[in-house]
Enzyme design. Structure first.
Site, PDB file in Angstrom:
ATOM      1  N   LYS A   1      -5.074  19.812  50.961  1.00 39.61           N
ATOM      2  CA  LYS A   1      -6.302  19.285  50.423  1.00 39.61           C
ATOM      3  C   LYS A   1      -6.324  19.409  48.896  1.00 39.61           C
ATOM      4  CE  LYS A   1      -8.938  20.983  54.357  1.00 39.61           C
ATOM      5  NZ  LYS A   1      -9.993  21.957  54.739  1.00 39.61           N
TER       6      LYS A   1
ATOM      7  N   ILE B   1      -0.097  21.737  42.842  1.00 36.09           N
ATOM      8  CA  ILE B   1       0.718  22.744  42.148  1.00 36.09           C
ATOM      9  C   ILE B   1       2.145  22.750  42.660  1.00 36.09           C
ATOM     10  CG2 ILE B   1       1.067  25.193  41.679  1.00 36.09           C
ATOM     11  CD1 ILE B   1      -1.669  25.803  41.771  1.00 36.09           C
TER      12      ILE B   1
ATOM     13  N   ASP C   1       4.577  25.349  42.864  1.00 34.49           N
ATOM     14  CA  ASP C   1       4.675  26.816  42.758  1.00 34.49           C
ATOM     15  C   ASP C   1       6.099  27.185  43.144  1.00 34.49           C
ATOM     16  OD1 ASP C   1       4.156  29.538  42.647  1.00 34.49           O
ATOM     17  OD2 ASP C   1       2.898  29.591  44.423  1.00 34.49           O
TER      18      ASP C   1
ATOM     19  N   LEU D   1       8.376  24.835  47.784  1.00 31.04           N
ATOM     20  CA  LEU D   1       8.668  24.630  49.215  1.00 31.04           C
ATOM     21  C   LEU D   1       7.878  23.454  49.794  1.00 31.04           C
ATOM     22  CD1 LEU D   1       8.758  28.346  50.414  1.00 31.04           C
ATOM     23  CD2 LEU D   1      10.668  26.715  50.480  1.00 31.04           C
TER      24      LEU D   1
HETATM   25  P1  5GP Z   1       4.598  26.000  46.963  1.00 29.10           P
HETATM   26  O1  5GP Z   1       5.032  25.456  48.287  1.00 29.10           O
HETATM   27  O2  5GP Z   1       5.065  25.213  45.775  1.00 29.10           O
HETATM   28  O3  5GP Z   1       4.871  27.476  46.828  1.00 29.10           O
HETATM   29  O4  5GP Z   1       3.039  25.994  46.986  1.00 29.10           O
HETATM   30  C1  5GP Z   1       2.337  24.846  46.885  1.00 29.10           C
HETATM   31  C2  5GP Z   1       0.973  25.017  47.472  1.00 29.10           C
HETATM   32  O5  5GP Z   1       0.516  26.376  47.450  1.00 29.10           O
HETATM   33  C3  5GP Z   1      -0.007  24.261  46.634  1.00 29.10           C
HETATM   34  O6  5GP Z   1      -0.103  22.936  47.081  1.00 29.10           O
HETATM   35  C4  5GP Z   1      -1.282  25.043  46.821  1.00 29.10           C
HETATM   36  O7  5GP Z   1      -1.952  24.593  47.957  1.00 29.10           O
HETATM   37  C5  5GP Z   1      -0.809  26.471  47.049  1.00 29.10           C
HETATM   38  N1  5GP Z   1      -0.868  27.252  45.815  1.00 29.10           N
HETATM   39  C6  5GP Z   1       0.164  27.687  45.062  1.00 29.10           C
HETATM   40  N2  5GP Z   1      -0.277  28.348  43.977  1.00 29.10           N
HETATM   41  C7  5GP Z   1      -1.627  28.316  44.045  1.00 29.10           C
HETATM   42  C8  5GP Z   1      -2.666  28.804  43.186  1.00 29.10           C
HETATM   43  O8  5GP Z   1      -2.471  29.406  42.123  1.00 29.10           O
HETATM   44  N3  5GP Z   1      -3.937  28.557  43.600  1.00 29.10           N
HETATM   45  C9  5GP Z   1      -4.236  27.899  44.747  1.00 29.10           C
HETATM   46  N4  5GP Z   1      -5.530  27.733  45.037  1.00 29.10           N
HETATM   47  N5  5GP Z   1      -3.290  27.407  45.571  1.00 29.10           N
HETATM   48  C10 5GP Z   1      -1.996  27.618  45.209  1.00 29.10           C
END
Ligand code: 5GP
Length: 182
Positions: free
Chosen positions: A53, A109, A111, A114
């Site tokens: 979302k 994001i 992050d 993954l």
């Molecule tokens: P990744 O798979 O890149 O580790 O994480 C991506 C998802 O993790 C993002 O789409 C988001 O939903 C969540 N996420 C990662 N970091 C943050 C953050 O600092 N705040 C929030 N609210 N969600 C995050």
């Protein structure tokens, strides 16, 4: 990641938290992104895929800055649930048909990467004409999954942020600025 100051069970007053990116900064940067993307896709039609979302407000604002025809889709990706650390398992849900289309994933994001990696591989398997990634935020952290992200709004430190579509335990998405929770 760092610990969260807020109680996930209750809505807390966030007015005293640090604003990392203001609504004005968001508006200006998204306008620039819209102009760049419109130039890059001139004379093409773009299929945008918002990742739910967290990306819903970014996508809504971005499309209003585009000067090219586009179609809007969403897919649901979930890995975080109500916790602050990724479970490492990314579930996707969609019924998209994007073969032969110019496709852009619009994410909140990058992050660990993954989620984007999973989304990218899933959509790539549909044989789009092109596939690019646009993320509003990218965290500066070690050991990210390397991805070719063509459009990034802001690079941020490794902080946990909420607002502008981003939640903590499904709350705080409505905050107009991007705010730090830790
Ligand atoms: P990744 O798979 O890149 O580790 O994480 C991506 C998802 O993790 C993002 O789409 C988001 O939903 C969540 N996420 C990662 N970091 C943050 C953050 O600092 N705040 C929030 N609210 N969600 C995050």
């Amino acid at each position: 990641m760092n610990d969260v100051n807020l109680n996930p069970e209750t809505q807390t007053d966030v007015s005293k938290l640090e604003v990392l990116i203001s609504r004005q900064q968001l508006q200006e940067r998204i306008r620039e992104l819209g102009q760049t993307i419109s130039a890059d896709y001139k004379n093409k039609e773009l299929d945008l895929v918002g990742v739910l979302k967290g990306g819903f407000i970014f996508l809504a604002d971005l499309v209003r800055e585009l000067e090219i025809p586009c179609r809007i889709h969403f897919l649901q990706a979930s890995s975080y649930q109500d916790r602050k650390t990724s479970s490492g398992v990314v579930r996707l849900s969609h019924d998209l048909q994007l073969s032969g289309k110019h496709v852009m994933v619009v994410e909140d994001i990058y992050d660990t990467g993954l989620t984007l990696q999973r989304v990218f591989e899933d959509l790539q398997s549909q044989s789009p004409a092109s596939l690019e990634i646009c993320t509003l935020l990218s965290k500066k952290i070690e050991g990210k999954v390397p991805l070719d992200v063509k459009y990034t709004g802001f690079e941020i430190e490794n902080r946990f942020v909420i607002g502008y579509g981003l939640d903590y335990a499904e709350r705080y998405r409505e905050i107009p600025d991007i705010v730090c929770m830790d």
